[in-house]
Motif scaffolding. Sequence first.
Motif, PDB file in Angstrom:
ATOM      1  N   VAL A  43       0.838  -1.202   0.000  1.00  0.00           N
ATOM      2  CA  VAL A  43       0.000   0.000   0.000  1.00  0.00           C
ATOM      3  C   VAL A  43       0.871   1.249   0.000  1.00  0.00           C
ATOM      4  CG1 VAL A  43      -1.576   1.335   1.472  1.00  0.00           C
ATOM      5  CG2 VAL A  43      -2.047  -1.063   1.017  1.00  0.00           C
ATOM      6  N   ILE A  44       1.969   1.205   0.717  1.00  0.00           N
ATOM      7  CA  ILE A  44       2.853   2.367   0.806  1.00  0.00           C
ATOM      8  C   ILE A  44       3.678   2.541  -0.463  1.00  0.00           C
ATOM      9  CG2 ILE A  44       4.875   3.285   2.011  1.00  0.00           C
ATOM     10  CD1 ILE A  44       3.738   1.943   4.540  1.00  0.00           C
ATOM     11  N   ARG A  45       4.196   1.453  -1.022  1.00  0.00           N
ATOM     12  CA  ARG A  45       5.187   1.545  -2.092  1.00  0.00           C
ATOM     13  C   ARG A  45       4.654   1.332  -3.502  1.00  0.00           C
ATOM     14  NH1 ARG A  45      10.713  -1.088  -0.151  1.00  0.00           N
ATOM     15  NH2 ARG A  45      11.247  -0.313  -2.193  1.00  0.00           N
ATOM     16  N   GLY A  46       3.466   0.770  -3.664  1.00  0.00           N
ATOM     17  CA  GLY A  46       2.913   0.603  -4.993  1.00  0.00           C
ATOM     18  C   GLY A  46       2.854  -0.844  -5.445  1.00  0.00           C
ATOM     19  N   PRO A  47       2.240  -1.084  -6.623  1.00  0.00           N
ATOM     20  CA  PRO A  47       1.993  -2.457  -7.065  1.00  0.00           C
ATOM     21  C   PRO A  47       3.239  -3.254  -7.441  1.00  0.00           C
ATOM     22  CG  PRO A  47       1.203  -0.889  -8.698  1.00  0.00           C
ATOM     23  CD  PRO A  47       1.639  -0.101  -7.520  1.00  0.00           C
ATOM     24  N   LEU A  48       4.192  -2.646  -8.112  1.00  0.00           N
ATOM     25  CA  LEU A  48       5.381  -3.393  -8.521  1.00  0.00           C
ATOM     26  C   LEU A  48       6.224  -3.786  -7.313  1.00  0.00           C
ATOM     27  CD1 LEU A  48       7.098  -4.529 -10.803  1.00  0.00           C
ATOM     28  CD2 LEU A  48       8.264  -2.326 -10.900  1.00  0.00           C
ATOM     29  N   ASP A  49       6.471  -2.827  -6.442  1.00  0.00           N
ATOM     30  CA  ASP A  49       7.222  -3.142  -5.228  1.00  0.00           C
ATOM     31  C   ASP A  49       6.462  -4.120  -4.342  1.00  0.00           C
ATOM     32  OD1 ASP A  49       9.248  -1.493  -6.016  1.00  0.00           O
ATOM     33  OD2 ASP A  49       8.675   0.193  -4.747  1.00  0.00           O
ATOM     34  N   GLY A  50       5.141  -3.974  -4.293  1.00  0.00           N
ATOM     35  CA  GLY A  50       4.326  -4.903  -3.510  1.00  0.00           C
ATOM     36  C   GLY A  50       4.416  -6.324  -4.025  1.00  0.00           C
ATOM     37  N   ALA A  51       4.423  -6.479  -5.350  1.00  0.00           N
ATOM     38  CA  ALA A  51       4.537  -7.819  -5.926  1.00  0.00           C
ATOM     39  C   ALA A  51       5.910  -8.425  -5.651  1.00  0.00           C
ATOM     40  CB  ALA A  51       4.278  -7.760  -7.430  1.00  0.00           C
ATOM     41  N   VAL A  52       6.958  -7.619  -5.743  1.00  0.00           N
ATOM     42  CA  VAL A  52       8.311  -8.128  -5.490  1.00  0.00           C
ATOM     43  C   VAL A  52       8.483  -8.488  -4.014  1.00  0.00           C
ATOM     44  CG1 VAL A  52      10.753  -7.494  -5.483  1.00  0.00           C
ATOM     45  CG2 VAL A  52       9.338  -6.946  -7.451  1.00  0.00           C
ATOM     46  N   ILE A  53       8.032  -7.616  -3.133  1.00  0.00           N
ATOM     47  CA  ILE A  53       8.112  -7.897  -1.698  1.00  0.00           C
ATOM     48  C   ILE A  53       7.276  -9.126  -1.356  1.00  0.00           C
ATOM     49  CG2 ILE A  53       7.487  -7.024   0.594  1.00  0.00           C
ATOM     50  CD1 ILE A  53       8.182  -4.202  -0.521  1.00  0.00           C
ATOM     51  N   GLY A  54       6.094  -9.220  -1.939  1.00  0.00           N
ATOM     52  CA  GLY A  54       5.243 -10.387  -1.715  1.00  0.00           C
ATOM     53  C   GLY A  54       5.865 -11.669  -2.230  1.00  0.00           C
ATOM     54  N   PHE A  55       6.540 -11.589  -3.362  1.00  0.00           N
ATOM     55  CA  PHE A  55       7.202 -12.769  -3.911  1.00  0.00           C
ATOM     56  C   PHE A  55       8.256 -13.296  -2.954  1.00  0.00           C
ATOM     57  CE2 PHE A  55      10.744 -14.640  -6.230  1.00  0.00           C
ATOM     58  CZ  PHE A  55      10.106 -15.674  -6.904  1.00  0.00           C
ATOM     59  N   PHE A  56       9.132 -12.415  -2.497  1.00  0.00           N
ATOM     60  CA  PHE A  56      10.209 -12.865  -1.619  1.00  0.00           C
ATOM     61  C   PHE A  56       9.702 -13.265  -0.234  1.00  0.00           C
ATOM     62  CE2 PHE A  56      12.848 -10.598  -4.764  1.00  0.00           C
ATOM     63  CZ  PHE A  56      13.662 -11.664  -5.105  1.00  0.00           C
ATOM     64  N   ALA A  57       8.683 -12.575   0.273  1.00  0.00           N
ATOM     65  CA  ALA A  57       8.109 -12.972   1.563  1.00  0.00           C
ATOM     66  C   ALA A  57       7.423 -14.331   1.441  1.00  0.00           C
ATOM     67  CB  ALA A  57       7.111 -11.923   2.044  1.00  0.00           C
ATOM     68  N   GLY A  58       6.708 -14.562   0.353  1.00  0.00           N
ATOM     69  CA  GLY A  58       6.071 -15.856   0.142  1.00  0.00           C
ATOM     70  C   GLY A  58       7.076 -16.970  -0.053  1.00  0.00           C
ATOM     71  N   LEU A  59       8.163 -16.676  -0.738  1.00  0.00           N
ATOM     72  CA  LEU A  59       9.219 -17.677  -0.908  1.00  0.00           C
ATOM     73  C   LEU A  59       9.856 -18.023   0.434  1.00  0.00           C
ATOM     74  CD1 LEU A  59      10.714 -19.327  -3.043  1.00  0.00           C
ATOM     75  CD2 LEU A  59      12.359 -17.457  -3.209  1.00  0.00           C
ATOM     76  N   ALA A  60      10.040 -17.017   1.272  1.00  0.00           N
ATOM     77  CA  ALA A  60      10.588 -17.277   2.609  1.00  0.00           C
ATOM     78  C   ALA A  60       9.632 -18.132   3.432  1.00  0.00           C
ATOM     79  CB  ALA A  60      10.868 -15.960   3.325  1.00  0.00           C
ATOM     80  N   ILE A  61       8.342 -17.887   3.321  1.00  0.00           N
ATOM     81  CA  ILE A  61       7.365 -18.713   4.034  1.00  0.00           C
ATOM     82  C   ILE A  61       7.382 -20.138   3.492  1.00  0.00           C
ATOM     83  CG2 ILE A  61       4.892 -19.082   4.421  1.00  0.00           C
ATOM     84  CD1 ILE A  61       4.585 -16.068   4.510  1.00  0.00           C
TER      85      ILE A  61
END
Length: 167
Positions: A43-61
């Motif tokens: 929400v703070i950084r935008g859709p592209l950054d959100g997708a990248v952050i989500g990708f790496f957080a999901g991979l870590a999970i």
Amino acid sequence: MARNLLAAFLVFVALVVQVTILNRLPVMVVPDLVLLVVIALAVIRGPLDGAVIGFFAGLAIDILPPAGDVLGQYTLVMCVVGFVAGKLGEHVPLVAGVLCAVLAPAFTVAVGGLVTDDGVGWTYIRTVWPWVALCNLVAAPVVLWAVRRLHRERGRQPVLVPSWRRI
């Protein structure tokens, strides 16, 4: 660079708190702190950054023990949720955070039902999803506020050469 390190640190702290404290509580359902941090950062950084952050957080999970699910299941969920939260967050940030926090557990169950065949069905969604959504709904504004507070831009000082490429 500092923003990326702060985002990685926030996701790491959320992972550690989720695994060591929240998942060990003697209650049936707890909020998904990693999901809420990904939503807040998107929400703070935008859709592209959100997708990248989500990708790496999901991979870590996905690779964090005990890794009993299919590799990539949470990566897909977090990537899509990060993108959607970032896209909606451009217009209505609090509504985007709350909406994604409520609907993401249902999306996780749906992807889990498609990928694995371990009895995930409508009864599971009907009995577990409302409680997880309620926990996420209660925790989402607090996490969004905390991440926004930590992630705010510091006062930028004017510089003579704004980029090394202009030299």
